[in-house]
Design a protein around this motif. Structure first.
Motif, PDB file in Angstrom:
ATOM      1  N   TYR A 114       0.851  -1.182   0.000  1.00 49.90           N
ATOM      2  CA  TYR A 114       0.000   0.000   0.000  1.00 49.90           C
ATOM      3  C   TYR A 114       0.888   1.234   0.000  1.00 49.90           C
ATOM      4  O   TYR A 114       2.114   1.139   0.164  1.00 49.90           O
ATOM      5  CB  TYR A 114      -0.925  -0.013   1.217  1.00 49.90           C
ATOM      6  CG  TYR A 114      -1.817  -1.232   1.246  1.00 49.90           C
ATOM      7  CD1 TYR A 114      -2.996  -1.268   0.512  1.00 49.90           C
ATOM      8  CD2 TYR A 114      -1.460  -2.369   1.973  1.00 49.90           C
ATOM      9  CE1 TYR A 114      -3.805  -2.401   0.507  1.00 49.90           C
ATOM     10  CE2 TYR A 114      -2.253  -3.505   1.971  1.00 49.90           C
ATOM     11  CZ  TYR A 114      -3.428  -3.513   1.237  1.00 49.90           C
ATOM     12  OH  TYR A 114      -4.215  -4.636   1.219  1.00 49.90           O
ATOM     13  N   PHE A 115       0.281   2.390  -0.164  1.00 50.00           N
ATOM     14  CA  PHE A 115       1.051   3.630  -0.215  1.00 50.00           C
ATOM     15  C   PHE A 115       1.064   4.301   1.157  1.00 50.00           C
ATOM     16  O   PHE A 115       0.037   4.338   1.853  1.00 50.00           O
ATOM     17  CB  PHE A 115       0.459   4.590  -1.248  1.00 50.00           C
ATOM     18  CG  PHE A 115       0.667   4.132  -2.665  1.00 50.00           C
ATOM     19  CD1 PHE A 115       1.857   4.399  -3.320  1.00 50.00           C
ATOM     20  CD2 PHE A 115      -0.311   3.419  -3.327  1.00 50.00           C
ATOM     21  CE1 PHE A 115       2.067   3.971  -4.623  1.00 50.00           C
ATOM     22  CE2 PHE A 115      -0.124   2.978  -4.633  1.00 50.00           C
ATOM     23  CZ  PHE A 115       1.076   3.247  -5.282  1.00 50.00           C
ATOM     24  N   LEU A 141      -6.969  -6.395  -2.207  1.00 51.30           N
ATOM     25  CA  LEU A 141      -8.185  -5.609  -2.372  1.00 51.30           C
ATOM     26  C   LEU A 141      -8.960  -5.478  -1.066  1.00 51.30           C
ATOM     27  O   LEU A 141      -9.717  -4.513  -0.874  1.00 51.30           O
ATOM     28  CB  LEU A 141      -9.082  -6.244  -3.442  1.00 51.30           C
ATOM     29  CG  LEU A 141      -8.509  -6.290  -4.862  1.00 51.30           C
ATOM     30  CD1 LEU A 141      -9.468  -6.996  -5.802  1.00 51.30           C
ATOM     31  CD2 LEU A 141      -8.197  -4.892  -5.370  1.00 51.30           C
ATOM     32  N   ASP A 142      -8.789  -6.435  -0.157  1.00 49.19           N
ATOM     33  CA  ASP A 142      -9.473  -6.364   1.138  1.00 49.19           C
ATOM     34  C   ASP A 142      -8.956  -5.223   2.006  1.00 49.19           C
ATOM     35  O   ASP A 142      -9.577  -4.873   3.010  1.00 49.19           O
ATOM     36  CB  ASP A 142      -9.320  -7.686   1.893  1.00 49.19           C
ATOM     37  CG  ASP A 142     -10.200  -8.786   1.313  1.00 49.19           C
ATOM     38  OD1 ASP A 142     -11.155  -8.445   0.585  1.00 49.19           O
ATOM     39  OD2 ASP A 142      -9.920  -9.959   1.572  1.00 49.19           O
ATOM     40  N   GLU A 199      -2.541   3.990   2.684  1.00 49.18           N
ATOM     41  CA  GLU A 199      -3.764   4.106   1.895  1.00 49.18           C
ATOM     42  C   GLU A 199      -3.625   3.263   0.634  1.00 49.18           C
ATOM     43  O   GLU A 199      -2.512   2.952   0.197  1.00 49.18           O
ATOM     44  CB  GLU A 199      -4.018   5.572   1.526  1.00 49.18           C
ATOM     45  CG  GLU A 199      -2.884   6.200   0.749  1.00 49.18           C
ATOM     46  CD  GLU A 199      -2.979   7.723   0.665  1.00 49.18           C
ATOM     47  OE1 GLU A 199      -3.670   8.303   1.527  1.00 49.18           O
ATOM     48  OE2 GLU A 199      -2.371   8.305  -0.248  1.00 49.18           O
ATOM     49  N   SER A 200      -4.753   2.891   0.068  1.00 45.59           N
ATOM     50  CA  SER A 200      -4.761   2.079  -1.139  1.00 45.59           C
ATOM     51  C   SER A 200      -5.234   2.921  -2.315  1.00 45.59           C
ATOM     52  O   SER A 200      -6.093   3.796  -2.165  1.00 45.59           O
ATOM     53  CB  SER A 200      -5.679   0.861  -0.962  1.00 45.59           C
ATOM     54  OG  SER A 200      -5.708   0.087  -2.155  1.00 45.59           O
ATOM     55  N   ALA A 201      -4.684   2.640  -3.499  1.00 44.45           N
ATOM     56  CA  ALA A 201      -5.133   3.339  -4.700  1.00 44.45           C
ATOM     57  C   ALA A 201      -6.460   2.795  -5.205  1.00 44.45           C
ATOM     58  O   ALA A 201      -7.123   3.445  -6.030  1.00 44.45           O
ATOM     59  CB  ALA A 201      -4.075   3.217  -5.795  1.00 44.45           C
ATOM     60  N   ASP A 217      -2.512   3.272 -12.746  1.00 43.83           N
ATOM     61  CA  ASP A 217      -1.109   2.871 -12.700  1.00 43.83           C
ATOM     62  C   ASP A 217      -0.687   2.520 -11.266  1.00 43.83           C
ATOM     63  O   ASP A 217       0.058   1.560 -11.044  1.00 43.83           O
ATOM     64  CB  ASP A 217      -0.212   3.986 -13.239  1.00 43.83           C
ATOM     65  CG  ASP A 217      -0.243   4.073 -14.760  1.00 43.83           C
ATOM     66  OD1 ASP A 217      -0.769   3.136 -15.398  1.00 43.83           O
ATOM     67  OD2 ASP A 217       0.260   5.071 -15.311  1.00 43.83           O
ATOM     68  N   ARG A 218      -1.160   3.302 -10.313  1.00 43.17           N
ATOM     69  CA  ARG A 218      -0.815   3.013  -8.909  1.00 43.17           C
ATOM     70  C   ARG A 218      -1.460   1.696  -8.463  1.00 43.17           C
ATOM     71  O   ARG A 218      -0.855   0.914  -7.718  1.00 43.17           O
ATOM     72  CB  ARG A 218      -1.254   4.169  -8.013  1.00 43.17           C
ATOM     73  CG  ARG A 218      -0.537   5.474  -8.300  1.00 43.17           C
ATOM     74  CD  ARG A 218      -1.112   6.627  -7.505  1.00 43.17           C
ATOM     75  NE  ARG A 218      -0.506   6.739  -6.199  1.00 43.17           N
ATOM     76  CZ  ARG A 218      -1.180   6.843  -5.058  1.00 43.17           C
ATOM     77  NH1 ARG A 218      -2.501   6.804  -5.063  1.00 43.17           N
ATOM     78  NH2 ARG A 218      -0.540   6.964  -3.914  1.00 43.17           N
TER      79      ARG A 218
END
Length: 621
Positions: free
Chosen positions: A200-201, A236-237, A248-250, A288-289
């Motif tokens: 994740y970012f 994805l969860d 955080e997730s894209a 892209d992320r």
């Protein structure tokens, strides 16, 4: 091929257990080598998975007619270790109602050894009910998000309740109450599960952070998905509960794989990933992320080579395509490539760089830290290798100075950022550490005026960093920041014992007025009685020096969640005082041994002496 083993001796489990081996050279993988299958002799009982071997499959065997309560309990415990679809055979040991409501995916209690049922006792007012206590020593737990958390070894005590009911073959014993989820011994857990890093970012940044989880080695019994699909679904969860506040997730909230649409490869070795409608409207930059998160997550699956990923809308139209290698731009690190040298304090108390091949004399760096002006004790080099920090040998002063090639020939003095008022060296400054944002960290161990300090950009006034909740009387011995800047490894001493704790680095407030704090400390090596040194060794791994109770000193790899594999202990090295690993896992370990001096461990080799005199080995960071 398989072989059925039935218990017959004292303490043996009464039900049958089928072990299936998968090997090109031999059929039974529980043996040390390949040999013919015996055709005669006594058949002895074994516990499931006496060692962690991912090539061994355990096939559950249903309950026998007239099985005793003990045999039902034993059979159920063994069936939990199998790869049976939806744990169908394990459910045969349960009552009809319990079989419908039991959720093995609710989490896993990991015990040091396989759980052992105790002495049966009355489970109700009639002779038709029996309780079986389960005993063991719990070392970890795995939650519904597949996140592993090592725990201080504690006694595990739960109860399985059986009732006698009418079945197809007459009266039979079945389980109607049991602990939630799965209960597995460590070897069975290692055989059935494998670690994978989801990515994740870091909050507000384009830097990825590893979030380790455990997925099934083969098909997941509950979802009937392979490891590749399991990994993408776990991504994805969303992030684990512990890491969630700082990443955080894209992926838009609610994004899932399209129902009944498998992940497939085309003839270009492109992984096609179809999503539901939640992802339909993302921009190219966001897509892209998202693709980078998938590519980085799948890197750990060596059996799945992915040259590129194609993300698809719910109608099958392409969202974007990202080639393998592009995702590396999101990994933490300096803005320009650097060689990643190894540094030490040499025999004349200067900051010096080791030769790349490990041969020759350390060369003092350019600048004041390479001069004999202030004797140095502990050091840290910024990740861009333009600047370094050092604590004086007496532990009183923290100095920072440039070390790059552009440094002037007449360098002058290194400025002192902070002075400790501790009465003795042990109560003064710890070794410093740089995070991936260019900030410098150090602990002042003065019990009166000390604390954890951060210097934004490696300069200016010290900014105190709170640890929430406050560790109380514990003293910070060592500080190590992750390259992504979201996690911190701390060695804390309390009551004469030094433990390794991992905490989140939470950055609050505005860019002009930031507030940084450490939260949610948790043990990363609870099995160790004491830890003496630690270094980050990749995105979710640490190299640790310490001792288990009654054991000799070890150097071993440990994941940030506290998990480790059977081969994580490194070749023997005595009296290790410090250890350093690179963010690049291909680089050799470097250590300071009291008896050997500075040594290094290249991949596939033994420890090699570099120099006799020197201390405080470090890589940038």
């Amino acid at each position: 091929m398989g072989t059925e083993l039935r218990g017959g001796g004292p303490g043996a489990r009464g039900s049958a257990l089928r072990i299936a081996g998968v090997s090109a050279g031999c059929g039974v993988l529980l043996l040390a080598g390949c040999a013919g299958m015996p055709t005669s002799g006594e058949i002895r009982s074994v516990k499931a998975s006496p060692r962690a071997d991912s090539q061994v499959r355990v096939e559950a065997v249903p309950p026998r007619k007239g099985a005793t309560p003990h045999q039902v309990v034993e059979g159920f415990l063994e069936a939990m270790t199998s790869d049976d679809a939806n744990f169908a055979t394990a459910r045969e040991y349960l009552t009809e109602g319990m079989a419908k409501t039991w959720r093995p995916e609710a989490g896993t209690a990991v015990l040091a050894e396989a759980p052992v049922p105790g002495q049966a006792r009355e489970g109700g007012p009639t002779a038709q009910e029996i309780d079986y206590p389960l005993h063991g020593r719990q070392i970890a737990r795995v939650d519904e998000q597949l996140a592993y958390e090592a725990t201080t070894p504690t006694e595990y005590q739960r109860t399985i309740h059986l009732t006698r009911q009418k079945g197809a073959d007459g009266q039979e014993w079945r389980i109607d109450r049991l602990p939630p989820g799965l209960v597995l011994g460590a070897s069975d857990f290692q055989r059935n599960y494998r670690p994978v890093n989801k990515y994740y970012f870091a909050a507000g940044r384009n830097t990825v952070v590893a979030d380790p989880v455990f997925i099934r080695q083969r098909m997941d019994p509950v979802t009937q998905t392979d490891p590749l699909t399991q990994s993408v679904k776990a991504l994805l969860d969303g992030p684990s509960a512990w890491l969630d506040p700082v990443v955080e997730s894209a992926f838009p909230k609610g994004t899932r794989l399209k129902k009944d649409a498998p992940l497939t490869f085309d003839d270009r070795n492109t992984l096609e990933v179809p999503f539901n409608e939640k992802a339909n409207g993302v921009s190219r930059a966001q897509c892209d992320r998202m693709a980078a998160q998938i590519l980085l997550t799948l890197k750990d699956l060596s059996s799945s080579r992915v040259d590129q990923v194609e993300l698809q809308r719910a109608n099958g139209a392409m969202l974007c395509v990202l080639s393998s290698g592009t995702e590396e731009a999101y990994r933490p690190g300096p803005s320009r490539p650097v060689p990643g040298h190894q540094y030490v304090v040499d025999g004349r108390n200067r900051l010096a760089v080791l030769p790349k091949d490990g041969q020759g004399t350390p060369e003092p760096v350019r600048g004041p830290l390479g001069e004999e002006r202030v004797p140095l004790g502990r050091i840290a080099v910024a990740r861009d290798e333009d600047t370094a920090a050092a604590v004086s040998k007496d532990g009183r002063e923290l100095l920072v100075a440039p070390i790059g090639a552009e440094t002037a020939e007449e360098p002058g003095h290194a400025p002192v950022l902070v002075r400790s008022r501790g009465a003795a060296p042990a109560n003064r400054l710890s070794a410093p550490s740089w995070d991936g944002l260019g900030d410098l960290w150090v602990a002042d161990r003065d019990p009166v005026h000390g604390g954890l300090l951060r210097f934004a950009g490696g300069e200016g006034k010290p900014q105190p960093v709170r640890i929430v909740p406050d560790p109380g009387e514990a003293r910070i011995e060592s500080v190590r920041l992750s390259a992504d800047g979201t996690r911190i490894a701390l060695l804390l001493t309390r009551d004469g014992r030094t433990t390794l704790q991992i905490g989140r680095v939470e950055r609050l407030g505005s860019a002009d007025d930031p507030v940084v704090r450490i939260t949610a400390l948790r043990p990363a090596a609870p099995q160790m009685e004491t830890v003496t040194a630690v270094s980050w060794a990749g995105p979710s791994r640490l190299v640790v020096v310490g001792e288990e109770a009654g054991e000799v000193q070890q150097v071993r790899y440990i994941q940030t969640d506290g998990s480790s594999s059977a081969d994580s202990v490194l070749p023997g090295l005595n009296s290790v005082l410090a250890v350093a690993a690179s963010d690049d896992e291909r680089m050799p370990l470097v250590a300071h041994s009291e008896g050997e001096g500075i040594v290094r461990l290249p991949s596939g080799a033994n420890w090699q002496k570099v120099v006799t005199e020197g201390s405080s080995p470090v890589y940038p960071g």
